[in-house]
Design a protein around this motif. Structure first.
Motif, PDB file in Angstrom:
ATOM      1  N   PHE A 380       0.821  -1.222   0.000  1.00  0.00           N
ATOM      2  CA  PHE A 380       0.000   0.000   0.000  1.00  0.00           C
ATOM      3  C   PHE A 380       0.853   1.269   0.000  1.00  0.00           C
ATOM      4  N   LEU A 381       0.574   2.177  -0.922  1.00  0.00           N
ATOM      5  CA  LEU A 381       1.289   3.460  -0.950  1.00  0.00           C
ATOM      6  C   LEU A 381       0.367   4.587  -0.488  1.00  0.00           C
ATOM      7  N   TYR A 382      -0.742   4.717  -1.159  1.00  0.00           N
ATOM      8  CA  TYR A 382      -1.753   5.716  -0.789  1.00  0.00           C
ATOM      9  C   TYR A 382      -3.041   5.341  -1.518  1.00  0.00           C
ATOM     10  N   ALA A 383      -4.097   6.100  -1.273  1.00  0.00           N
ATOM     11  CA  ALA A 383      -5.343   5.836  -2.000  1.00  0.00           C
ATOM     12  C   ALA A 383      -5.905   7.150  -2.499  1.00  0.00           C
ATOM     13  N   ILE A 384      -6.815   7.043  -3.450  1.00  0.00           N
ATOM     14  CA  ILE A 384      -7.476   8.255  -3.939  1.00  0.00           C
ATOM     15  C   ILE A 384      -8.958   8.144  -3.619  1.00  0.00           C
ATOM     16  N   ASP A 385      -9.425   9.149  -2.902  1.00  0.00           N
ATOM     17  CA  ASP A 385     -10.843   9.252  -2.603  1.00  0.00           C
ATOM     18  C   ASP A 385     -11.460   9.860  -3.873  1.00  0.00           C
ATOM     19  N   ALA A 386     -12.102   9.001  -4.657  1.00  0.00           N
ATOM     20  CA  ALA A 386     -12.523   9.416  -6.002  1.00  0.00           C
ATOM     21  C   ALA A 386     -13.650  10.445  -5.981  1.00  0.00           C
ATOM     22  N   LYS A 387     -14.456  10.434  -4.935  1.00  0.00           N
ATOM     23  CA  LYS A 387     -15.572  11.382  -4.885  1.00  0.00           C
ATOM     24  C   LYS A 387     -15.063  12.798  -4.646  1.00  0.00           C
ATOM     25  N   VAL A 407      -3.614   2.645  -4.419  1.00  0.00           N
ATOM     26  CA  VAL A 407      -2.369   2.609  -5.189  1.00  0.00           C
ATOM     27  C   VAL A 407      -1.329   1.875  -4.349  1.00  0.00           C
ATOM     28  N   SER A 408      -0.783   0.822  -4.922  1.00  0.00           N
ATOM     29  CA  SER A 408       0.207   0.051  -4.181  1.00  0.00           C
ATOM     30  C   SER A 408       1.385  -0.243  -5.094  1.00  0.00           C
ATOM     31  N   THR A 409       2.431  -0.816  -4.514  1.00  0.00           N
ATOM     32  CA  THR A 409       3.594  -1.175  -5.326  1.00  0.00           C
ATOM     33  C   THR A 409       3.180  -2.184  -6.391  1.00  0.00           C
TER      34      THR A 409
END
Ligand SMILES: Nc1nc2c(ncn2[C@@H]2O[C@H](COP(=O)(O)OP(=O)(O)OP(=O)(O)O)[C@@H](O)[C@H]2O)c(=O)[nH]1
Ligand SMILES: [Mg+2]
Length: 412
Positions: A380-387, A407-409
């Motif tokens: 795990f690197l980070y995530a995007i809150d799409a809303k 988003v991960s490696t």
């Protein structure tokens, strides 16, 4: 991103006295044809299937015209998310002492996260499940005596494990909660449930090595309540005799714990819908007959009866409401939608909002990543809150109807 491991499924167990409509409810939820008959102990082996809990789909909030579910389905803006359901043999009072089929079969429900307790609200079966004049049996007495049987089953399982295993190891345990948790994990009990039950039983300041048998019993009752919460299906609500009984059940158990239901009505309408005779979305307040000329007079009469005796007075057959309360009120789950492309809100093949996962309130984005795939959690690197179109970190706590890209490696 490739989702190879599904998020752990939730299991809803259907329990109750024999001959109250458990299998009818199971069939109405899953559309699996199972044995249904008006006599006690029709079901012996458990029935397992998939039902769908209904929730307004996030595509509506996002102004999209639709979505492409990979599991479940979406109709008229409502997402139907899969949950596992299990129907087991019926209980009778004294089952814990071996009456009827006993209660050994309840072990099939060890994996259940929540229980639907079906009660004959019409009072049309006696405590042993034999047909009697509607209104002559007491559903409140039934509800209480079967709840006692459920609690006895759970208590006996815990006491057995306590006496055979826990009592020996707990004496020298550094972390007694962990010892209890590890030994009873076969009951699908979480650490948080153990901690909650100890607190609710007023045992937090007493080391478990000093618990008396009655302490263990008190703990087991609280543990049953927190780890297998119960929602009551006041079934056969199509009978006029059910009206007062539903009120009495609500008075006794609380409005939040009782749903008037007609499993038979739901089964009939869904079958009619499956064969194209009516248009019906489960949970709706009505159905539409496509072509009255295609139905026999008898069929029309039955459908009209369902409309008058169930849909008009109760607003629905109650089946979706039961699932909704079990999943969202009792288990306090939320829905989240992982996507691979945060702009198109889709997977790599362009399927819009392909998955809706049910997760516990308080779940972090990284925990979600882990439950989808261990490697996804680890990388795990980070995530995007799409809303909201923003980046979030691993400790972001998911909110209901979040749409997220992880988003991960792995995905780099
Ligand atoms: N009127 C009415 N009858 C129902 C309803 N639900 C079930 N029944 C009837 O109740 C009887 C028993 O139904 P089942 O679903 O076999 O009951 P069960 O609880 O699974 O019974 P066992 O497996 O024998 O313990 C059948 O005759 C059903 O048609 C309902 O909502 N309304
Ligand atoms: Mg049955």
């Amino acid at each position: 991103m490739c989702y190879t491991v599904p998020v752990p499924e939730r299991i809803i167990g259907i329990v109750g006295k024999t001959n109250v409509g458990k299998s009818t409810l199971f069939s109405a939820m899953t559309m699996i044809p199972v044995k249904i008959a008006d006599h006690p102990f029709t079901t012996i082996e458990p029935n397992i299937g998939v039902a769908y809990v209904k929730k307004r789909c996030v595509h509506v909030e996002l102004g999209l015209t639709g979505c492409n579910p990979r599991t479940g389905f979406c109709v008229k803006g409502f997402r139907f998310i899969p949950v596992k359901v299990m129907d087991v043999a019926g209980l009778v009072p004294g089952a814990h002492r071996g009456r009827g089929l006993g209660n050994k079969f309840m072990d099939d429900l060890r994996q259940a996260d929540v229980l639907i307790h079906v009660v004959d609200a019409a009072g049309s079966t006696d405590l042993d499940g034999n047909r009697v004049k509607p209104g002559s049996a007491d559903p409140v007495e039934e509800a209480k005596s079967i709840l006692f049987e459920i609690n006895e089953w759970f208590k006996n399982v815990i006491v057995r494990i306590w006496e055979n295993k826990i009592s020996r190891t707990i004496v020298t345990a550094q972390n007694p909660v962990e010892v209890i948790y590890q030994n009873i994990s076969g009951l699908n009990v979480k650490r948080a449930h153990v901690i909650d039950a100890i607190r609710q039983a007023g045992l937090d300041s007493k080391h478990p090595k000093n618990w008396s048998l009655s302490d263990v019993v008190e703990f087991s009752l609280k543990l049953r309540e927190v780890s297998k919460p119960i929602i009551v299906a006041a079934n056969k609500a199509d009978f006029p005799e059910a009206k007062d009984n539903v009120k009495r059940l609500i008075g006794e158990l609380g409005e939040e714990n009782v749903v008037p239901v007609s499993a038979l009505a739901e089964l009939i309408i869904r079958k009619a819908s499956q064969t194209g005779l009516v248009d019906y979305v489960p949970g709706d307040a009505d159905f539409e007959i496509r072509d009255p000329a295609a139905l026999t007079r008898e069929q029309l009469k039955v459908l009209e009866m369902i409309r008058e005796s169930v849909l008009k007075p109760h607003g629905s057959t109650g089946v979706q409401e039961l699932l909704r309360r079990a999943v969202f009120d009792k288990l306090k789950l939320i829905a989240v939608y992982p996507v691979a492309d945060e702009s198109r809100l889709s997977d790599h093949s362009g399927n819009v909002l392909p998955d809706a996962y049910l997760v516990e309130r308080g779940t972090t984005i990284r925990e979600l990543a882990y439950s989808i795939h261990t490697a996804l959690g680890e990388g795990f690197l980070y995530a995007i809150d799409a809303k909201r179109r923003r980046r979030v970190g691993e400790s972001y706590v998911l909110a209901d109807d979040d749409v997220v890209k992880i988003v991960s490696t792995l995905s780099r």
